[in-house]
Design a protein around this motif. Structure first.
Motif: not given
Length: 392
Positions: A64-65, A105-107, A117-121, A157-158
């Motif tokens: 995602x961007x 993904x990220x925001x 940035x959201x992380x699984x690991x 999300x932001x």
């Protein structure tokens, strides 16, 4: 002497004109993710053309961007934990780090200064300086009962007020992280929100954060105007329920659309688009469509709703009249339509045809194909106008 001076002045003028010709704005630029090759195409919508390919971005299988507020830089979140800052004008990677082992993904923050940035690991959210990608903060997710691991984070999300909002898949939570007071966030946790929130969205006005639940029917809603009310359950019939259709691809909740006082929602595992009243989130209608919808997107004037589908119907797209809820047209762009994106004013609809190896540009008013651009297994399409929208 005079002749030499005139020649020098002419040379300077020619150089200035050449430099001026090379200058361009960034408002009509966008990127196309080429997932198989780990590359990014830079495109522009004015002439519906490709400008450049940027390579070396790692695993883009779920990329995602987001964009900087000046629309010059694209921040690409790769599945391999890569965070890449791409200069759209110089058409090259500006900075790149690998910040985790598995990202989803990220925001970018409201003021454009922070990238999350959201992380699984490892499970949690990492926050970076948008200019340098230097680390700012790490928000560690809840540890799992078996120890050694932390909950996976999704739906980041932001939100207004320099906040980020996200969900914890394994522990059934929604967290908010407030950076308005500096780089040490104020974190608020909401637990027991439902089983396995798998994705989320924030409404365009930034008020409601909605998390879809994979482990049970329904959604969890957090009113960011009144967070003291806690998380409420809505849409109790939304989900896989007792239906017997296999779910080939879970719909992305950022593929929902709010058009005026209506929300159009992909029904999980059903061949339907649900229509909701966006004021109270009650269901008002069901629209039968040809397959399991993935993205349900409104033309910017909200007059049309465009829908693409999961396998085996992913070669088609349907267009719905937002007023009558009738299907206007069924289009067949080609095999594996993965993503759609409108230009900011809605004069063009770009869609990726992964297995056809191309990106198509459509006129969404006349429903005519305008252009085909070759691409290597294209997936996500993102225009820089997203820089000025909450939650995108």
């Amino acid at each position: 002497m005079i002749r030499a001076t005139l020649l020098a002045l002419a040379s300077l003028l020619l150089t200035a004109c050449a430099q001026q010709a090379d200058l361009r704005g960034s408002g009509d630029l966008g990127v196309v993710v080429e997932r198989a090759s780990g590359s990014l195409q830079i495109v522009e919508s004015s002439r519906r053309s490709r400008l450049a390919r940027v390579e070396g971005l790692g695993d883009l299988s779920h990329a995602s961007v987001v964009f900087s507020r000046d629309q010059r830089y694209a921040y690409v979140f790769g599945r391999d934990g890569g965070l890449t800052k791409v200069d759209l004008l110089r058409q090259r990677i500006d900075r790149r780090i690998v910040q985790g082992g598995n990202s989803i993904g990220g925001a970018i923050s409201q003021d454009g200064s922070l990238i999350a940035v959201s992380n699984y690991e490892p499970g949690g959210v990492r926050v970076f300086d948008a200019a340098t990608l230097a680390p700012i903060a790490e928000i560690v997710a809840t540890p799992l009962a078996e120890g050694g691991k932390r909950s996976r984070v999704v739906g980041l999300v932001d939100a207004p007020g320099q906040r980020f909002v996200f969900s914890l898949f394994d522990t059934g939570e929604i967290w908010t992280a407030d950076f308005s007071q500096g780089h040490t966030p104020i974190v608020t946790r909401y637990t027991g929100i439902g089983k396995q929130p798998y994705d989320a969205l924030i409404t365009p006005d930034g008020r409601y954060y909605m998390a879809g639940l994979f482990g049970e029917d329904g959604m969890a809603r957090l009113d960011l105007w009144h967070p003291e009310r806690g998380v409420q359950r809505v849409l109790e019939d939304y989900g896989r329920g007792a239906q017997k259709l296999p779910v080939y691809k879970m719909p992305h909740l950022e593929g929902w659309t709010v058009a005026g006082e209506q929300a159009f929602v992909p029904a999980v595992g059903h061949h339907q688009v649900l229509v909701l009243d966006s004021r109270d989130w009650r269901q008002t209608d069901r629209i039968d469509v040809l397959g399991q919808p993935v993205f349900v997107m409104a033309r910017p004037d909200h007059r049309q709703i465009w829908v693409n589908f999961a396998y085996p119907d992913n070669g088609k797209v349907q267009v719905i009249d937002s007023e009558t809820h009738r299907i206007i047209s069924t289009l067949e762009p080609g095999p594996a339509v993965l993503h759609m994106e409108f230009t900011a004013r809605g004069d063009q609809l770009w869609l990726s045809v992964r297995d056809g190896g191309e990106v198509q540009v459509w006129d969404p008013y006349r429903l005519e194909l305008l252009q085909c651009l070759p691409a290597q297994s294209p997936s996500g399409i993102f225009f820089s106008s997203r820089a000025h929208e909450t939650g995108l």
